[in-house]
Design a protein around this motif. Structure first.
Motif, PDB file in Angstrom:
ATOM      1  N   GLU A   1       9.990   9.069  75.729  1.00 26.48           N
ATOM      2  CA  GLU A   1       8.746   9.460  75.065  1.00 26.48           C
ATOM      3  C   GLU A   1       9.027  10.134  73.726  1.00 26.48           C
ATOM      4  O   GLU A   1       8.279   9.966  72.769  1.00 26.48           O
ATOM      5  CB  GLU A   1       7.939  10.383  75.977  1.00 26.48           C
ATOM      6  CG  GLU A   1       6.507  10.543  75.547  1.00 26.48           C
ATOM      7  CD  GLU A   1       5.628  11.159  76.611  1.00 26.48           C
ATOM      8  OE1 GLU A   1       4.445  11.395  76.297  1.00 26.48           O
ATOM      9  OE2 GLU A   1       6.094  11.416  77.721  1.00 26.48           O
ATOM     10  N   ASP A   2      10.094  10.904  73.636  1.00 20.11           N
ATOM     11  CA  ASP A   2      10.460  11.538  72.370  1.00 20.11           C
ATOM     12  C   ASP A   2      10.849  10.494  71.325  1.00 20.11           C
ATOM     13  O   ASP A   2      10.497  10.618  70.153  1.00 20.11           O
ATOM     14  CB  ASP A   2      11.618  12.516  72.568  1.00 20.11           C
ATOM     15  CG  ASP A   2      11.193  13.751  73.341  1.00 20.11           C
ATOM     16  OD1 ASP A   2       9.988  14.068  73.332  1.00 20.11           O
ATOM     17  OD2 ASP A   2      12.076  14.381  73.956  1.00 20.11           O
ATOM     18  N   GLN A   3      11.581   9.462  71.744  1.00 20.41           N
ATOM     19  CA  GLN A   3      11.972   8.413  70.811  1.00 20.41           C
ATOM     20  C   GLN A   3      10.764   7.585  70.386  1.00 20.41           C
ATOM     21  O   GLN A   3      10.700   7.090  69.264  1.00 20.41           O
ATOM     22  CB  GLN A   3      13.029   7.503  71.448  1.00 20.41           C
ATOM     23  CG  GLN A   3      14.357   8.189  71.667  1.00 20.41           C
ATOM     24  CD  GLN A   3      15.292   7.372  72.543  1.00 20.41           C
ATOM     25  OE1 GLN A   3      14.847   6.626  73.419  1.00 20.41           O
ATOM     26  NE2 GLN A   3      16.604   7.528  72.320  1.00 20.41           N
ATOM     27  N   ALA A   4       9.791   7.423  71.277  1.00 18.55           N
ATOM     28  CA  ALA A   4       8.598   6.644  70.956  1.00 18.55           C
ATOM     29  C   ALA A   4       7.746   7.329  69.899  1.00 18.55           C
ATOM     30  O   ALA A   4       6.964   6.679  69.215  1.00 18.55           O
ATOM     31  CB  ALA A   4       7.766   6.403  72.211  1.00 18.55           C
ATOM     32  N   SER A   5       7.888   8.630  69.746  1.00 21.48           N
ATOM     33  CA  SER A   5       7.091   9.343  68.749  1.00 21.48           C
ATOM     34  C   SER A   5       7.441   8.933  67.320  1.00 21.48           C
ATOM     35  O   SER A   5       6.684   9.213  66.395  1.00 21.48           O
ATOM     36  CB  SER A   5       7.251  10.853  68.916  1.00 21.48           C
ATOM     37  OG  SER A   5       8.581  11.227  68.656  1.00 21.48           O
ATOM     38  N   ALA A   6       8.555   8.232  67.124  1.00 19.75           N
ATOM     39  CA  ALA A   6       8.919   7.735  65.802  1.00 19.75           C
ATOM     40  C   ALA A   6       7.982   6.610  65.354  1.00 19.75           C
ATOM     41  O   ALA A   6       7.852   6.358  64.157  1.00 19.75           O
ATOM     42  CB  ALA A   6      10.362   7.250  65.792  1.00 19.75           C
ATOM     43  N   TYR A   7       7.336   5.947  66.298  1.00 18.10           N
ATOM     44  CA  TYR A   7       6.369   4.884  65.982  1.00 18.10           C
ATOM     45  C   TYR A   7       5.035   5.300  66.606  1.00 18.10           C
ATOM     46  O   TYR A   7       4.861   5.222  67.824  1.00 18.10           O
ATOM     47  CB  TYR A   7       6.845   3.536  66.536  1.00 18.10           C
ATOM     48  CG  TYR A   7       5.983   2.366  66.142  1.00 18.10           C
ATOM     49  CD1 TYR A   7       5.710   2.097  64.816  1.00 18.10           C
ATOM     50  CD2 TYR A   7       5.445   1.530  67.107  1.00 18.10           C
ATOM     51  CE1 TYR A   7       4.916   1.022  64.465  1.00 18.10           C
ATOM     52  CE2 TYR A   7       4.660   0.458  66.754  1.00 18.10           C
ATOM     53  CZ  TYR A   7       4.394   0.210  65.429  1.00 18.10           C
ATOM     54  OH  TYR A   7       3.601  -0.846  65.070  1.00 18.10           O
ATOM     55  N   PRO A   8       4.079   5.810  65.800  1.00 18.18           N
ATOM     56  CA  PRO A   8       2.848   6.403  66.342  1.00 18.18           C
ATOM     57  C   PRO A   8       2.053   5.493  67.274  1.00 18.18           C
ATOM     58  O   PRO A   8       1.471   5.972  68.249  1.00 18.18           O
ATOM     59  CB  PRO A   8       2.033   6.742  65.103  1.00 18.18           C
ATOM     60  CG  PRO A   8       3.020   6.871  64.009  1.00 18.18           C
ATOM     61  CD  PRO A   8       4.123   5.916  64.344  1.00 18.18           C
TER      62      PRO A   8
ATOM     63  N   ALA B   1       3.776   5.674  70.601  1.00 21.90           N
ATOM     64  CA  ALA B   1       3.586   7.002  71.194  1.00 21.90           C
ATOM     65  C   ALA B   1       2.185   7.125  71.785  1.00 21.90           C
ATOM     66  O   ALA B   1       2.004   7.719  72.847  1.00 21.90           O
ATOM     67  CB  ALA B   1       3.823   8.083  70.143  1.00 21.90           C
ATOM     68  N   ASN B   2       1.203   6.553  71.112  1.00 19.19           N
ATOM     69  CA  ASN B   2      -0.171   6.584  71.605  1.00 19.19           C
ATOM     70  C   ASN B   2      -0.326   5.750  72.873  1.00 19.19           C
ATOM     71  O   ASN B   2      -1.075   6.124  73.774  1.00 19.19           O
ATOM     72  CB  ASN B   2      -1.116   6.083  70.515  1.00 19.19           C
ATOM     73  CG  ASN B   2      -2.551   6.280  70.883  1.00 19.19           C
ATOM     74  OD1 ASN B   2      -2.921   7.299  71.442  1.00 19.19           O
ATOM     75  ND2 ASN B   2      -3.371   5.293  70.571  1.00 19.19           N
TER      76      ASN B   2
ATOM     77  N   PHE C   1       2.126   4.968  75.057  1.00 16.95           N
ATOM     78  CA  PHE C   1       3.339   5.088  75.851  1.00 16.95           C
ATOM     79  C   PHE C   1       3.079   4.863  77.335  1.00 16.95           C
ATOM     80  O   PHE C   1       3.801   4.122  77.996  1.00 16.95           O
ATOM     81  CB  PHE C   1       4.006   6.458  75.639  1.00 16.95           C
ATOM     82  CG  PHE C   1       5.347   6.564  76.294  1.00 16.95           C
ATOM     83  CD1 PHE C   1       6.473   6.075  75.662  1.00 16.95           C
ATOM     84  CD2 PHE C   1       5.485   7.121  77.552  1.00 16.95           C
ATOM     85  CE1 PHE C   1       7.718   6.155  76.258  1.00 16.95           C
ATOM     86  CE2 PHE C   1       6.722   7.206  78.164  1.00 16.95           C
ATOM     87  CZ  PHE C   1       7.843   6.715  77.512  1.00 16.95           C
TER      88      PHE C   1
END
Length: 152
Positions: A116-123, A126-127, A129
């Motif tokens: 989830e932390d790595q997914a925050s690099a692509y909004p 992250a939304n 996830f």
């Protein structure tokens, strides 16, 4: 003598509630001009908002019109005020461009899954996830990521 304490408690509570209401309403009311003190040319006008659709805004009379096309989700409210007609336009801002989805390897940092932390690099990821994490294990595998990008 037994009933004295509950009686005093009730009286004290009601006095506090009354004092609270008096304090809450202790504001000076704004003076509104009465019909006798208003000049004949200044008549009170209706200030209730009137919702209109974006198509109706071109027929509002003397108000200058915005020449840019209005978004489909924009709403307009028109109110008559003592100083004239007031038109309020509101809409949701356009989302910032996200660009194309990065590769799985770029997001995962070479690992076998995306956290989830790595997914925050692509909004967008992250939304989504929770939606992209199909098996709900808290990380996105390469197959889950490919399925998500195909549906996006």
């Amino acid at each position: 003598m037994k009933y004295r304490k509950p009686l005093l408690t009730v009286l004290a509570a009601s006095a506090l509630m009354l004092a609270g209401q008096v304090i809450a309403q202790d504001t000076t009311p704004q003076s509104t001009p009465t019909q006798d003190t208003m000049p004949q040319s200044a008549t009170p006008q209706d200030t209730t908002p009137q919702s209109t659709t974006p198509q109706d805004t071109t027929t509002q009379g003397t108000m200058p019109q915005n020449t840019a096309p209005m978004p489909a989700d924009q709403t307009t409210a028109t109110m008559n005020t003592p100083s004239g007609e007031l038109t309020v336009h509101s809409s949701m801002p356009t989302p910032p461009p996200a660009g194309p989805a990065p590769s799985f390897e770029q997001l995962s940092g070479g690992a076998r899954y995306i956290t989830e932390d790595q997914a925050s690099a692509y909004p967008l990821l992250a939304n989504d996830f929770i939606y992209a994490d199909h098996n709900r294990n808290g990380r996105i595998s390469k197959d889950e990521y490919q399925r998500w990008t195909a549906q996006k």
